[in-house]
Design a protein around this motif. Structure first.
Motif, PDB file in Angstrom:
ATOM      1  N   ARG A  72      20.770  56.702  10.066  1.00 42.14           N
ATOM      2  CA  ARG A  72      19.821  56.049  10.573  1.00 42.14           C
ATOM      3  C   ARG A  72      19.642  54.867   9.717  1.00 42.14           C
ATOM      4  NH1 ARG A  72      18.004  56.606  15.365  1.00 42.14           N
ATOM      5  NH2 ARG A  72      17.814  59.273  14.907  1.00 42.14           N
ATOM      6  N   ASN A  73      18.945  53.572  10.375  1.00 41.57           N
ATOM      7  CA  ASN A  73      19.049  52.698   9.702  1.00 41.57           C
ATOM      8  C   ASN A  73      19.768  51.884   8.620  1.00 41.57           C
ATOM      9  OD1 ASN A  73      16.939  51.807  11.834  1.00 41.57           O
ATOM     10  ND2 ASN A  73      15.576  53.269  10.453  1.00 41.57           N
ATOM     11  N   ARG A 122      22.791  50.861   8.416  1.00 43.65           N
ATOM     12  CA  ARG A 122      23.247  49.891   8.795  1.00 43.65           C
ATOM     13  C   ARG A 122      22.831  49.237  10.055  1.00 43.65           C
ATOM     14  NH1 ARG A 122      26.629  54.283   7.507  1.00 43.65           N
ATOM     15  NH2 ARG A 122      28.550  53.702   6.300  1.00 43.65           N
ATOM     16  N   THR A 123      23.630  47.773  10.457  1.00 39.83           N
ATOM     17  CA  THR A 123      23.245  47.000  11.508  1.00 39.83           C
ATOM     18  C   THR A 123      23.984  47.076  12.429  1.00 39.83           C
ATOM     19  OG1 THR A 123      24.243  45.247  10.750  1.00 39.83           O
ATOM     20  CG2 THR A 123      22.485  45.108   9.971  1.00 39.83           C
ATOM     21  N   PRO A 124      23.467  47.105  13.725  1.00 44.60           N
ATOM     22  CA  PRO A 124      24.363  47.140  15.063  1.00 44.60           C
ATOM     23  C   PRO A 124      25.527  46.287  14.818  1.00 44.60           C
ATOM     24  CG  PRO A 124      22.227  46.361  15.691  1.00 44.60           C
ATOM     25  CD  PRO A 124      21.797  46.279  13.880  1.00 44.60           C
ATOM     26  N   ASP A 125      25.759  45.325  14.395  1.00 50.38           N
ATOM     27  CA  ASP A 125      27.227  44.722  14.126  1.00 50.38           C
ATOM     28  C   ASP A 125      27.799  44.962  13.011  1.00 50.38           C
ATOM     29  OD1 ASP A 125      25.634  42.203  16.078  1.00 50.38           O
ATOM     30  OD2 ASP A 125      25.714  40.838  14.525  1.00 50.38           O
ATOM     31  N   GLU A 126      27.030  45.893  12.363  1.00 49.34           N
ATOM     32  CA  GLU A 126      27.947  46.980  11.392  1.00 49.34           C
ATOM     33  C   GLU A 126      28.686  48.097  11.905  1.00 49.34           C
ATOM     34  OE1 GLU A 126      25.823  45.228   6.738  1.00 49.34           O
ATOM     35  OE2 GLU A 126      25.046  47.580   8.541  1.00 49.34           O
ATOM     36  N   GLN A 160      23.137  58.414  15.570  1.00 48.12           N
ATOM     37  CA  GLN A 160      22.368  57.930  13.555  1.00 48.12           C
ATOM     38  C   GLN A 160      21.492  59.341  13.661  1.00 48.12           C
ATOM     39  OE1 GLN A 160      21.847  53.619  12.842  1.00 48.12           O
ATOM     40  NE2 GLN A 160      21.993  53.718  15.358  1.00 48.12           N
TER      41      GLN A 160
END
Length: 130
Positions: free
Chosen positions: A10-11, A13-17, A46
Motif C-alpha cells: 500500500r501507498n 504507487r499512485t493510482p495512475d501508476e 494493496q
C-alpha cells in the motif's frame, strides 16, 4: 481467459501508476497468452508492508517495498507460453512501471473449463456460451 491477481504494498504507487501496471499486464496477456479482446479479469490488492512476506528461497534476491506478486489462473497454456509471460512481465514492468525484476514474483496456475462461471449461475465454457 486468464484471471490475474496483483498484490502490492500500500501507498508505494499512485493510482495512475497502478493503472499503468495493470494495463501493461493486460497487454502481455493478450500478446503472449492470446487472450481474447475484452477478456480482462484483474484483481488488484494493496497490503500493509507486514502483510507481504517474500523471502528469497536461498536465491539471494533482494526485495524492496516495490514488491509485486502476480498470480495468473488460466487454462491450457504451455510451459513455453508461461516462460514467455514471465520474461515479458519482468522486462516491460521494469521498463514501463519501474518494478525491479528482483521485486517481481509470478505464479501461474492451471484450471479447467468447469472451474468458471461468469455470472447467471452458469458454467459458460461447458454450456457452449463461450
Amino acid at each position: 481467459m486468464p484471471l490475474v491477481k496483483i498484490d502490492m504494498i500500500r501507498n508505494v504507487r499512485t493510482p495512475d501508476e497502478i493503472k499503468k501496471l495493470a494495463d501493461v499486464v493486460q497487454e502481455i496477456m493478450l500478446e503472449k497468452f492470446a487472450a481474447p479482446p475484452r477478456d480482462r479479469y484483474q484483481v488488484i490488492t494493496q497490503h500493509e508492508p507486514y502483510e507481504l512476506i517474500f523471502e528469497d528461497t536461498g536465491l539471494h534476491i533482494p526485495r524492496t517495498e516495490k514488491l509485486i506478486l502476480i498470480q495468473i489462473f488460466q487454462q491450457g497454456r504451455t510451459a513455453d507460453q508461461k516462460q514467455a509471460i514471465y520474461a515479458s512481465l519482468a522486462e516491460r514492468l521494469e521498463k514501463e512501471c519501474g518494478v525491479p525484476k528482483t521485486d517481481l514474483v509470478i505464479s501461474c496456475s492451471a484450471n479447467s473449463k468447469e472451474d468458471w462461471s461468469f455470472g447467471l449461475g452458469r458454467a459458460q465454457f461447458l454450456t457452449g456460451d463461450l
